[in-house]
Design an enzyme around this catalytic site. Structure first.
Site, PDB file in Angstrom:
ATOM      1  N   HIS A 178       0.844  -1.205   0.000  1.00 16.58           N
ATOM      2  CA  HIS A 178       0.000   0.000   0.000  1.00 16.58           C
ATOM      3  C   HIS A 178       0.880   1.257   0.000  1.00 16.58           C
ATOM      4  CE1 HIS A 178      -3.995   1.868   1.379  1.00 16.58           C
ATOM      5  NE2 HIS A 178      -3.142   2.879   1.380  1.00 16.58           N
ATOM      6  N   HIS A 201       1.129   5.079  -2.217  1.00 17.82           N
ATOM      7  CA  HIS A 201       0.643   5.994  -3.266  1.00 17.82           C
ATOM      8  C   HIS A 201       1.873   6.615  -3.933  1.00 17.82           C
ATOM      9  CE1 HIS A 201      -3.569   5.956  -1.728  1.00 17.82           C
ATOM     10  NE2 HIS A 201      -2.938   5.652  -0.603  1.00 17.82           N
ATOM     11  N   GLU A 251     -10.715   3.745   7.559  1.00 18.68           N
ATOM     12  CA  GLU A 251      -9.633   4.620   8.002  1.00 18.68           C
ATOM     13  C   GLU A 251     -10.290   5.795   8.747  1.00 18.68           C
ATOM     14  OE1 GLU A 251      -7.663   6.745   4.819  1.00 18.68           O
ATOM     15  OE2 GLU A 251      -5.904   7.252   6.030  1.00 18.68           O
ATOM     16  N   ASP A 304       2.029   7.051   2.478  1.00 20.60           N
ATOM     17  CA  ASP A 304       2.611   8.245   1.837  1.00 20.60           C
ATOM     18  C   ASP A 304       3.833   8.652   2.674  1.00 20.60           C
ATOM     19  OD1 ASP A 304       0.146   8.872   0.020  1.00 20.60           O
ATOM     20  OD2 ASP A 304      -0.684   8.705   2.045  1.00 20.60           O
TER      21      ASP A 304
HETATM   22  N1  ADE Z   1      -4.568   9.109  -0.728  1.00 20.18           N
HETATM   23  C1  ADE Z   1      -3.304   9.155  -0.287  1.00 20.18           C
HETATM   24  N2  ADE Z   1      -3.218   8.770   0.992  1.00 20.18           N
HETATM   25  C2  ADE Z   1      -4.472   8.461   1.386  1.00 20.18           C
HETATM   26  C3  ADE Z   1      -5.050   8.005   2.598  1.00 20.18           C
HETATM   27  N3  ADE Z   1      -4.320   7.768   3.684  1.00 20.18           N
HETATM   28  N4  ADE Z   1      -6.389   7.805   2.622  1.00 20.18           N
HETATM   29  C4  ADE Z   1      -7.124   8.040   1.536  1.00 20.18           C
HETATM   30  N5  ADE Z   1      -6.644   8.466   0.377  1.00 20.18           N
HETATM   31  C5  ADE Z   1      -5.329   8.677   0.296  1.00 20.18           C
HETATM   32 ZN    ZN Z   2      -3.678   4.881   1.213  1.00 25.99          ZN
END
Ligand code: ADE
Ligand code: ZN
Length: 329
Positions: A12, A14, A195, A274
């Protein structure tokens, strides 16, 4: 072997969210664009809360405007991941950002990203696969075009389909068409859920989109019947503890539910989401988890194996990676 050198599987990540801030600053300077407002005095990304994080993310992404920009980004990101022992990574890619959902433009972006991935694999021993991802807050209609881009390019490199963005916007069923299209194209499915919204959102996501994996899913812990159901179904959670703590969902590492989810038999994996935004790396994630939950090498071996089993790549690739996870004498 140090913790940093140990081989790791990450599911996971991005791609834009993993962009080193110095890389984005350099690109902005080349294009004579002023995006200085998104950086703090230390040169890192500056954001206040989740919504603001999404805006800063999109502002940083706005300087990535060509396949060549994405080729360079992919190399920069993979170099950083490989330095932390990552041997296999799945990254979210959005045709929204890569060519504005136009299939022809998308193919050009993808070719450049795949080219960088092949170079990184040869030079750094890291394998990359792509999960194509509409952005929830861009709306369900755009998600259909994203799904078409994904279906048109499904194959050895494009192996998954997901959904990210602001979880409070729209309902899972609004994206059912896109997920059905991706499923028919043979793509593996994952969806961010649980989340920001609670257990019901995870239930709704499983019912409407039927993914084999959930991005985050940590708020399942608020409903133990759901936790048991996830364990029974074998749904894999892509847990990103450092991201959750940085965004303020949990106060500290010991309060994070990953320990309880693991103990109750849920298939958990660990990722960074991220990393520069949340000041984390795969090494830091493992280090903090070992500290918070007294996790030893055996647990990290299990996390790696769970992640490899749940990976969306082909069997041949999995077999090669499995060999690299075997302990060396
Ligand atoms: N896009 C990038 N990081 C994210 C996250 N933690 N939750 C949702 N969308 C995202
Ligand atoms: Zn994410």
């Amino acid at each position: 072997m140090t913790l940093k050198e140990q081989p790791k599987i990450e599911l996971h990540l991005h791609l834009e969210g993993a962009a080193p801030p110095a890389f984005i600053r350099g690109l902005a300077a080349e294009k004579r664009e002023d995006i200085s407002g998104i950086f703090d005095e230390g040169g890192g990304y500056a954001w206040r809360d989740f919504r603001h994080f999404l805006r800063v993310y999109e502002a940083a992404t706005s300087v990535l405007r060509s396949p060549e920009d994405y080729r360079r980004l992919t190399l920069a990101v993979l170099e950083e991941s490989a330095a932390h022992g990552v041997i296999y990574s799945e990254t979210f890619l959005s045709p929204d950002f890569c060519g504005g959902r136009d299939v022809t433009a998308w193919r050009d972006y993808l070719a450049a990203i795949e080219d960088a991935a092949a170079e990184a694999e040869a030079k750094m021993g890291i394998t990359l696969r792509a999960i194509i991802t509409p952005i929830r807050h861009f709306g369900p209609e755009k998600s259909r075009d994203v799904a078409i881009c994904a279906a048109e390019t499904a194959g050895r490199f494009v192996t998954g389909f997901g959904i990210a963005g602001d979880e409070m916007i729209c309902e899972p069923k609004d994206f059912a068409w896109a997920f059905d299209c991706a499923r028919e194209a043979g793509l593996g499915l994952t969806a961010h859920a649980g989340e920001w919204r609670g257990p019901q959102h995870i239930r709704d996501t499983l019912a409407a989109l039927a993914p084999s994996r959930i991005g985050h899913g940590v708020r399942a812990i608020e409903d133990l019947a759901l936790v048991d159901e996830l364990a029974e179904r074998g749904t894999v959670l892509e847990v990103c503890p450092g991201s959750n703590i940085s965004l303020g969902i949990y106060r500290d590492w010991r309060k994070h539910p990953i320990g309880q989810l693991y103990d109750r038999g849920v298939k958990v994996t660990v990722s960074t989401d991220d990393p520069p935004f949340f000041h984390t790396t795969m090494t830091r994630e493992w280090d903090r988890l070992a500290d918070a939950f007294d996790w030893d090498q055996g647990v990290f071996d299990t996390l790696n194996r769970t992640a490899l089993d749940a990976a969306f790549c082909d069997r041949d690739t999995k077999e090669k990676l499995a060999k690299r996870l075997e302990p060396r004498a």
